[in-house]
Scaffold this motif. Sequence first.
Motif, PDB file in Angstrom:
ATOM      1  N   LEU B 727      39.917  46.702  47.666  1.00 26.05           N
ATOM      2  CA  LEU B 727      40.227  45.518  46.867  1.00 26.05           C
ATOM      3  C   LEU B 727      41.399  45.873  45.961  1.00 26.05           C
ATOM      4  CD1 LEU B 727      39.414  42.667  45.905  1.00 26.05           C
ATOM      5  CD2 LEU B 727      37.909  43.763  44.262  1.00 26.05           C
ATOM      6  N   VAL B 760      38.727  36.483  46.343  1.00 21.71           N
ATOM      7  CA  VAL B 760      39.416  37.518  47.119  1.00 21.71           C
ATOM      8  C   VAL B 760      39.858  36.945  48.470  1.00 21.71           C
ATOM      9  CG1 VAL B 760      39.173  39.753  48.253  1.00 21.71           C
ATOM     10  CG2 VAL B 760      38.146  39.373  46.020  1.00 21.71           C
ATOM     11  N   LYS B 773      42.951  40.247  45.129  1.00 23.69           N
ATOM     12  CA  LYS B 773      42.399  39.374  44.090  1.00 23.69           C
ATOM     13  C   LYS B 773      43.398  38.265  43.788  1.00 23.69           C
ATOM     14  CE  LYS B 773      40.464  43.324  41.634  1.00 23.69           C
ATOM     15  NZ  LYS B 773      40.713  44.137  40.424  1.00 23.69           N
TER      16      LYS B 773
END
Lengths: 182, 832
Positions: B727, B760, B773
């Motif tokens: 992420l 996301v 993000k």
Amino acid sequence: MSSAPSSGTAFHPHDKERAANAGRKTSSQFVGFQLAGQDYAFRIEQIQEIVILDKITKTPQVPDYVEGVCNLRGSIIPIINLRKLFGLEPKPVDRETRTIVVNVGQRTMGCTVDLVSQVMRIPEETIQPAPETVTSNGAGYIAGFARQNDRLLILLNIDELLDPAKLDQVSQSASAELPRPT
Amino acid sequence: MNDEFDFSTGLPSSEMSQYLQLFLDETSEQLDALVESLLVLESHPTDAEQLNEAFRLIHSIKGSAGMMGLDGITVLTHHLENHFERLRSGLQTLDERALGLILRCIDFLRECNRRLRAGTPLASAPELLDELNGLAVAPEGGLPTPTPAAAQPPAPSVAAVVSSAEPEPVVLAAVVPAPTASTPTGRGPVTVASHDVDYLIVVTFEPELPLADLKAELVLARLAEIAAVRETWPLRDELANVSALTTLQVLLSSDHPETELRSAADVDGVRAVEAVAGAREFLELEPSESAEPKATAPTAAPTAAVAWVSAAPQIASAEAVTVPVADHVEDRSAHIAVADVVTPTAVAEASGAEPRSRVAETVRVDIGRLDRLMNLAGELVVNKARFVQIARQMSPVFKKTGAAGRVRSFGDSMRRALQLMKTQAAAHSGESAANWDSQIQELEAGIEALEEQSRLWEASRRSFTQFHEAIDQMSRVSNSLQRGVLETRMVPVAPLFNRFKRVVRDISLELGKRVNLEIHGEHTELDKRMIDELGDPLVHLVRNAIDHGIESSEVRRRAGKPETGAIRLSAAHSGNNVLISVADDGGGIPVEKVRRRIVERGLVAESVAEGLSEREVVDFIWHPGFSTADAVSDISGRGVGMDIVKTRIAELNGTIEIEHVAGAGTTFTIRLPLTLAIIHSLLFRLRHGVFAVPIDNVREIVSVPVKQVVSIHGRQTFEVRGEFIPLVDIDEIFDWHKTQYQYPGSVSRTAESVGDRWNVVILQSSEKTMGLKVNELQGGQDIVIKSLAENFVHIRGLSGASILGDGSVCLLLDVAAAIALAAGRGKKNREE
């Protein structure tokens, strides 16, 4: 191409006229602008327009003197902040801030300046070439100097200044070479 | 500065260059077609259709080069034409030597084109001319010049031509005695080479006839209907350039009587028509040319053969040759004689029916114009989006029909109240009555104004409905316009692929490998610009496939594969993408060799290389400076290429993937967007503004609870259905300089999680995945891609930018590069 008559010879009215004509022939138009109180000028031929921008999209992976890109009637053009390019203190956008849109080769680019002063005609013979000490240090973007109403005007060569391949070099040499108001 | 302005660069030069452009475009297409013909001829050297086609192409290149005054090209093509004439007439057959030479001539002509394009002077090629002339005396049984073709026709080859299309026993029998029937003059029976009679038609126009060139065209068109026009003077292409055209001379052959020819040529504005039969005698043209006009039709061969039959008796009986003005009655009789021999269909075809398939009509357009049109259409779409946005903002005001009713009933109740007040006021008198009156009047005026406003508002509401419809209409039109403009840029990949027939032939000859090229999906259409850009990368891939992929025939034999290797070039649509693949049936990628090589080259340490997966090893093929060829060959193996291929494809917003099976072959698949210009994208807002990613790169959009994000070595990771995905924040992909300027319209918000969750977007490119993000999702949209490099520089990680409905610029993420950037920065951070 000096057409001034040599001293000591009779000054005939025709000479004067000729000198005036010659002067007109070899004068060029410039657009003057200011950065931190210093006067600069671009030759008018490469200037496309002068705009007030409100929306700029910041771009990553670029040096800080690149403000970002903006939409100029369907074309996406980069905006170079001349203050930052010359290593000057940045200044917030105000009512006088302008973006000069110029043509650099095939490219169209914008550069922001503190204010655009005027369009002026400068006789070629009054333009002093930049001292070699200045240009040899990679400051080839300085085309010359001229006096305008007791103010020193720095004439800039757009192709040398804003060519993307040369921007970094300009940025490096600029801080050292440009006269700064004290 | 005005008086210094230089106006000397006038029209003429630019007009010339305009023709030059046309010439270059045309000839390069013709050269491509010529190569194709030759490649067919390589395996079928006597294919009459291809011989004719090649002849026609060379002839037309010669014609246009002559028109442009490019003498070097004209001379060379003239010799080529001569050679093809010999091939066509069966005097010689196309052997390997000749083919090689012709291909070299074509290369020379291509070089000429290139020089013309670059504006550099043309080279000369005397050695090519010498060799071409050398071919003329080749030991094929032919003779130096085609002139005596009739005197000594090599009977076998004529027979071969005839037999290739409906053999006619009678004709074959007649062919052989034909030469013996030559006239005593020794010139041979060629002057009347068929039942057609040659005429020289001289058309004199009225003096100072306006648009004489068009009249001349008309005359030629009319004559062409009943005759085969061979030569014109002035040349047909030059008619328009001849000032004060007064006469037109046409050399033709026809089986129609002279009177018909005269009347065909006699159009309005023509003062006189002269017709001279048997004109060939005067003009002394190469006799073999007699077959030319109709030779373009595939049926030409049998007719020509038939002509020989008829020629012999005619010469023998009537002295049509020596008498300049032939009696056309003679000709008719000859015609009948021929008709007896020839099958009816052959006559029908010979007399001018066009079996050639029609080519779609096209217009050549400068691609710059299409680009501008594309930009304008794109802007229109952006403007439309703006309208839609405005309408959406207005609709809450106008869409509520209830509101109008309420205003009206409110007005009515006010009126009733007013009425009530009036009656009550009537009960009063004196000063208070006057007071009431003025109040009532004021109120009445107010109510009227309100009603008037309500009516106006009602009218506006109707207008708004119309406005809405108009916007819908505009949306449809602008969308179709955009699609239409896009379609004009779409061209089939066939010409690009066909170039490879030659490339494969040359490379395989050079390397001594036997390779077959298969082409699939050549009708797939792609943006023209993309096709232009694809040439070099594809050449690299094909070269690599032949050089490194296809094994030598010995190795192939041992492996039990056919000795001839195969390269398959294919194109296909896949959703919004075009897939172009280069596949070979060679040995696949030698993974262990690559692994050794990357250690040798110092690209990775040996210990690291050991641990790399097969895929990771194969990916090093894209590394700059990597090469596995044992010997540096002339073609590939210099270690430049594959990285360039990858960069080029990335510049086209495309990706390239390798698939390989050891011992069975390698396939490179290039995935490209349908067009460079428009990409269906997902838009989202980040801290630094709005970004777009191609929808093809979006795997899914998820909302991740903050507490499910785990941090491993300072890198955030989250889990989606059992899969761990990194992420990242946009700042982990890109460097942003600190922002010190604030433009009024720029908004800067900090990207934070919404409540306790992150939005996301899971991005995917090739096998790699990354979660990004985002602050706010804005939905999907077709965006018009604009290059950042056009006015500035290419920025790694971005594949371009686009203009949104509100006029602002959004950046388009290059997902593959962004993932690589994020990975790189992560590594750097760890090292620090």
